[in-house]
Motif scaffolding. Structure first.
Motif, PDB file in Angstrom:
ATOM      1  N   MET A   1       5.867  -6.997  -5.799  1.00  0.00           N
ATOM      2  CA  MET A   1       7.003  -7.694  -5.181  1.00  0.00           C
ATOM      3  C   MET A   1       6.768  -8.018  -3.709  1.00  0.00           C
ATOM      4  O   MET A   1       7.435  -8.864  -3.142  1.00  0.00           O
ATOM      5  CB  MET A   1       8.264  -6.848  -5.316  1.00  0.00           C
ATOM      6  CG  MET A   1       8.834  -6.875  -6.716  1.00  0.00           C
ATOM      7  SD  MET A   1      10.170  -5.692  -6.896  1.00  0.00           S
ATOM      8  CE  MET A   1      11.479  -6.529  -6.009  1.00  0.00           C
ATOM      9  N   THR A   2       5.858  -7.310  -3.077  1.00  0.00           N
ATOM     10  CA  THR A   2       5.566  -7.555  -1.658  1.00  0.00           C
ATOM     11  C   THR A   2       4.099  -7.952  -1.532  1.00  0.00           C
ATOM     12  O   THR A   2       3.225  -7.232  -2.012  1.00  0.00           O
ATOM     13  CB  THR A   2       5.818  -6.279  -0.824  1.00  0.00           C
ATOM     14  OG1 THR A   2       7.152  -5.822  -1.070  1.00  0.00           O
ATOM     15  CG2 THR A   2       5.641  -6.539   0.661  1.00  0.00           C
ATOM     16  N   ASN A   3       3.846  -9.086  -0.915  1.00  0.00           N
ATOM     17  CA  ASN A   3       2.451  -9.470  -0.679  1.00  0.00           C
ATOM     18  C   ASN A   3       1.835  -8.510   0.330  1.00  0.00           C
ATOM     19  O   ASN A   3       2.435  -8.191   1.347  1.00  0.00           O
ATOM     20  CB  ASN A   3       2.355 -10.895  -0.109  1.00  0.00           C
ATOM     21  CG  ASN A   3       2.740 -11.942  -1.140  1.00  0.00           C
ATOM     22  OD1 ASN A   3       2.613 -11.722  -2.333  1.00  0.00           O
ATOM     23  ND2 ASN A   3       3.207 -13.073  -0.666  1.00  0.00           N
ATOM     24  N   THR A   4       0.631  -8.087   0.019  1.00  0.00           N
ATOM     25  CA  THR A   4      -0.115  -7.179   0.875  1.00  0.00           C
ATOM     26  C   THR A   4      -1.404  -7.883   1.261  1.00  0.00           C
ATOM     27  O   THR A   4      -2.057  -8.466   0.410  1.00  0.00           O
ATOM     28  CB  THR A   4      -0.411  -5.885   0.069  1.00  0.00           C
ATOM     29  OG1 THR A   4       0.816  -5.187  -0.103  1.00  0.00           O
ATOM     30  CG2 THR A   4      -1.383  -4.988   0.761  1.00  0.00           C
ATOM     31  N   TYR A   5      -1.735  -7.855   2.538  1.00  0.00           N
ATOM     32  CA  TYR A   5      -2.935  -8.567   3.005  1.00  0.00           C
ATOM     33  C   TYR A   5      -3.950  -7.561   3.523  1.00  0.00           C
ATOM     34  O   TYR A   5      -3.590  -6.598   4.196  1.00  0.00           O
ATOM     35  CB  TYR A   5      -2.550  -9.568   4.105  1.00  0.00           C
ATOM     36  CG  TYR A   5      -1.570 -10.608   3.618  1.00  0.00           C
ATOM     37  CD1 TYR A   5      -2.009 -11.745   2.941  1.00  0.00           C
ATOM     38  CD2 TYR A   5      -0.199 -10.442   3.804  1.00  0.00           C
ATOM     39  CE1 TYR A   5      -1.107 -12.693   2.468  1.00  0.00           C
ATOM     40  CE2 TYR A   5       0.715 -11.381   3.332  1.00  0.00           C
ATOM     41  CZ  TYR A   5       0.252 -12.502   2.673  1.00  0.00           C
ATOM     42  OH  TYR A   5       1.148 -13.435   2.196  1.00  0.00           O
ATOM     43  N   LEU A   6      -5.220  -7.810   3.199  1.00  0.00           N
ATOM     44  CA  LEU A   6      -6.283  -6.925   3.668  1.00  0.00           C
ATOM     45  C   LEU A   6      -7.198  -7.717   4.598  1.00  0.00           C
ATOM     46  O   LEU A   6      -7.746  -8.751   4.221  1.00  0.00           O
ATOM     47  CB  LEU A   6      -7.071  -6.378   2.468  1.00  0.00           C
ATOM     48  CG  LEU A   6      -8.214  -5.418   2.809  1.00  0.00           C
ATOM     49  CD1 LEU A   6      -7.697  -4.182   3.530  1.00  0.00           C
ATOM     50  CD2 LEU A   6      -8.951  -5.010   1.528  1.00  0.00           C
ATOM     51  N   LEU A   7      -7.337  -7.235   5.837  1.00  0.00           N
ATOM     52  CA  LEU A   7      -8.125  -7.933   6.855  1.00  0.00           C
ATOM     53  C   LEU A   7      -9.473  -7.252   7.009  1.00  0.00           C
ATOM     54  O   LEU A   7      -9.534  -6.051   7.285  1.00  0.00           O
ATOM     55  CB  LEU A   7      -7.387  -7.924   8.206  1.00  0.00           C
ATOM     56  CG  LEU A   7      -5.907  -8.354   8.170  1.00  0.00           C
ATOM     57  CD1 LEU A   7      -5.297  -8.276   9.563  1.00  0.00           C
ATOM     58  CD2 LEU A   7      -5.763  -9.758   7.599  1.00  0.00           C
ATOM     59  N   GLY A   8     -10.519  -8.042   6.813  1.00  0.00           N
ATOM     60  CA  GLY A   8     -11.881  -7.533   7.007  1.00  0.00           C
ATOM     61  C   GLY A   8     -12.206  -6.305   6.172  1.00  0.00           C
ATOM     62  O   GLY A   8     -13.096  -5.537   6.528  1.00  0.00           O
ATOM     63  N   GLY A   9     -11.485  -6.108   5.100  1.00  0.00           N
ATOM     64  CA  GLY A   9     -11.719  -4.940   4.245  1.00  0.00           C
ATOM     65  C   GLY A   9     -11.267  -3.631   4.874  1.00  0.00           C
ATOM     66  O   GLY A   9     -11.429  -2.558   4.296  1.00  0.00           O
ATOM     67  N   LYS A  10     -10.678  -3.704   6.087  1.00  0.00           N
ATOM     68  CA  LYS A  10     -10.408  -2.466   6.823  1.00  0.00           C
ATOM     69  C   LYS A  10      -8.963  -2.239   7.238  1.00  0.00           C
ATOM     70  O   LYS A  10      -8.539  -1.106   7.449  1.00  0.00           O
ATOM     71  CB  LYS A  10     -11.291  -2.425   8.080  1.00  0.00           C
ATOM     72  CG  LYS A  10     -12.777  -2.379   7.735  1.00  0.00           C
ATOM     73  CD  LYS A  10     -13.620  -2.415   8.974  1.00  0.00           C
ATOM     74  CE  LYS A  10     -13.851  -1.012   9.462  1.00  0.00           C
ATOM     75  NZ  LYS A  10     -14.782  -0.975  10.601  1.00  0.00           N
ATOM     76  N   VAL A  11      -8.230  -3.320   7.421  1.00  0.00           N
ATOM     77  CA  VAL A  11      -6.845  -3.170   7.877  1.00  0.00           C
ATOM     78  C   VAL A  11      -5.904  -3.846   6.878  1.00  0.00           C
ATOM     79  O   VAL A  11      -6.011  -5.038   6.617  1.00  0.00           O
ATOM     80  CB  VAL A  11      -6.641  -3.762   9.291  1.00  0.00           C
ATOM     81  CG1 VAL A  11      -5.183  -3.667   9.707  1.00  0.00           C
ATOM     82  CG2 VAL A  11      -7.529  -3.050  10.307  1.00  0.00           C
ATOM     83  N   LEU A  12      -5.003  -3.054   6.363  1.00  0.00           N
ATOM     84  CA  LEU A  12      -4.037  -3.524   5.392  1.00  0.00           C
ATOM     85  C   LEU A  12      -2.763  -3.934   6.142  1.00  0.00           C
ATOM     86  O   LEU A  12      -2.383  -3.264   7.101  1.00  0.00           O
ATOM     87  CB  LEU A  12      -3.748  -2.348   4.457  1.00  0.00           C
ATOM     88  CG  LEU A  12      -3.152  -2.559   3.092  1.00  0.00           C
ATOM     89  CD1 LEU A  12      -4.086  -3.383   2.221  1.00  0.00           C
ATOM     90  CD2 LEU A  12      -2.919  -1.190   2.446  1.00  0.00           C
ATOM     91  N   VAL A  13      -2.133  -5.019   5.719  1.00  0.00           N
ATOM     92  CA  VAL A  13      -0.849  -5.383   6.316  1.00  0.00           C
ATOM     93  C   VAL A  13       0.208  -5.333   5.217  1.00  0.00           C
ATOM     94  O   VAL A  13       0.126  -6.072   4.237  1.00  0.00           O
ATOM     95  CB  VAL A  13      -0.887  -6.790   6.959  1.00  0.00           C
ATOM     96  CG1 VAL A  13       0.463  -7.108   7.607  1.00  0.00           C
ATOM     97  CG2 VAL A  13      -1.999  -6.892   7.991  1.00  0.00           C
ATOM     98  N   ASP A  14       1.125  -4.431   5.363  1.00  0.00           N
ATOM     99  CA  ASP A  14       2.245  -4.149   4.454  1.00  0.00           C
ATOM    100  C   ASP A  14       1.827  -3.430   3.173  1.00  0.00           C
ATOM    101  O   ASP A  14       0.702  -3.574   2.690  1.00  0.00           O
ATOM    102  CB  ASP A  14       3.038  -5.419   4.118  1.00  0.00           C
ATOM    103  CG  ASP A  14       4.039  -5.770   5.212  1.00  0.00           C
ATOM    104  OD1 ASP A  14       4.410  -4.871   5.980  1.00  0.00           O
ATOM    105  OD2 ASP A  14       4.447  -6.942   5.293  1.00  0.00           O
ATOM    106  N   ALA A  15       2.752  -2.663   2.669  1.00  0.00           N
ATOM    107  CA  ALA A  15       2.564  -1.923   1.425  1.00  0.00           C
ATOM    108  C   ALA A  15       3.901  -1.972   0.696  1.00  0.00           C
ATOM    109  O   ALA A  15       4.936  -2.137   1.323  1.00  0.00           O
ATOM    110  CB  ALA A  15       2.162  -0.488   1.726  1.00  0.00           C
ATOM    111  N   GLY A  16       3.875  -1.831  -0.598  1.00  0.00           N
ATOM    112  CA  GLY A  16       5.089  -2.059  -1.390  1.00  0.00           C
ATOM    113  C   GLY A  16       6.092  -0.911  -1.388  1.00  0.00           C
ATOM    114  O   GLY A  16       6.004   0.039  -0.608  1.00  0.00           O
ATOM    115  N   TRP A  17       7.050  -1.039  -2.285  1.00  0.00           N
ATOM    116  CA  TRP A  17       8.111  -0.052  -2.498  1.00  0.00           C
ATOM    117  C   TRP A  17       7.528   1.331  -2.792  1.00  0.00           C
ATOM    118  O   TRP A  17       6.426   1.432  -3.335  1.00  0.00           O
ATOM    119  CB  TRP A  17       8.940  -0.441  -3.718  1.00  0.00           C
ATOM    120  CG  TRP A  17       9.874  -1.576  -3.533  1.00  0.00           C
ATOM    121  CD1 TRP A  17       9.656  -2.872  -3.923  1.00  0.00           C
ATOM    122  CD2 TRP A  17      11.187  -1.534  -2.966  1.00  0.00           C
ATOM    123  NE1 TRP A  17      10.755  -3.627  -3.613  1.00  0.00           N
ATOM    124  CE2 TRP A  17      11.705  -2.840  -3.028  1.00  0.00           C
ATOM    125  CE3 TRP A  17      11.968  -0.514  -2.405  1.00  0.00           C
ATOM    126  CZ2 TRP A  17      12.976  -3.169  -2.551  1.00  0.00           C
ATOM    127  CZ3 TRP A  17      13.226  -0.836  -1.925  1.00  0.00           C
ATOM    128  CH2 TRP A  17      13.720  -2.143  -2.002  1.00  0.00           C
TER     129      TRP A  17
END
Ligand SMILES: [Zn+2]
Length: 187
Positions: free
Chosen positions: A1-17
């Motif tokens: 339900m929530t888009n999660t983005y992974l930057l450079g394989g190292k930094v995640l942006v947002d996590a779900g419920w």
């Protein structure tokens, strides 16, 4: 339900419920993501659909990042999350990485990511956006740019102006499809 983005394989942006950790593992497998290389989780704002599994991820070694503008909000959704799932794990204050938003570029640079984090209130006072030098803007739950006139909210318009001034070209939301940001449309 929530888009999660992974930057450079190292930094995640947002996590779900809370309770969505199995879905996180499933998606990571589908996308061939190695979870072991993820160092940090940045949360665009501390609503339950964005921070629900932060405590679970911390146990896997993915440390939660809290920016100075977010600090007083980091436990805002704990009660609600606990009600939804009794196995909810709140973020542990002493295991959290606190970063001044003005130092976000250096912080990302250390992870090999070119970009910065800016404060973009409007959806909530603790909302931040991650703006990459490539032009990608991860904006969480910011009301979509094409709709800002309908909102008529100067706080939202100001935040979008900031996002655009940083050179953003394409918007990535948590619950909205990605799109190109059209310049010069701000009233
Ligand atoms: Zn949301």
């Amino acid at each position: 339900m929530t888009n999660t983005y992974l930057l450079g394989g190292k930094v995640l942006v947002d996590a779900g419920w809370t309770g969505s950790l199995p879905d996180f593992f499933k998606c990571a497998k589908q996308e061939s993501v190695n979870i072991d290389t993820i160092d940090y989780l940045i949360i665009t704002h501390f609503h339950p659909d964005h921070m629900g599994i932060a405590g679970d991820l911390a146990e896997l070694g993915i440390r939660t990042v809290v920016f100075d503008v977010q600090k007083s909000f980091m436990h805002w959704a704990d009660v609600l999350s606990e009600k939804r799932n009794r196995y909810f794990k709140p973020i542990k204050d002493d295991e959290t990485v606190y970063v001044g938003i003005s130092e976000s570029r250096e912080f990302l640079e250390d992870e090999g990511i070119a970009g910065e984090v800016i404060h973009t209130p409007g959806h909530s006072d603790d909302s931040i956006s991650v703006i990459l030098d490539s032009g990608a803007a991860i904006v969480g739950d910011m009301p979509p740019y094409p709709q800002i006139e309908a909102y008529g909210d100067p706080v939202i318009a100001d935040s979008w102006e900031k996002i655009i001034r940083c050179g953003s070209k394409r918007a990535y939301h948590a619950h909205w499809p990605e799109y190109d940001i059209k310049y010069g449309c701000l009233s």
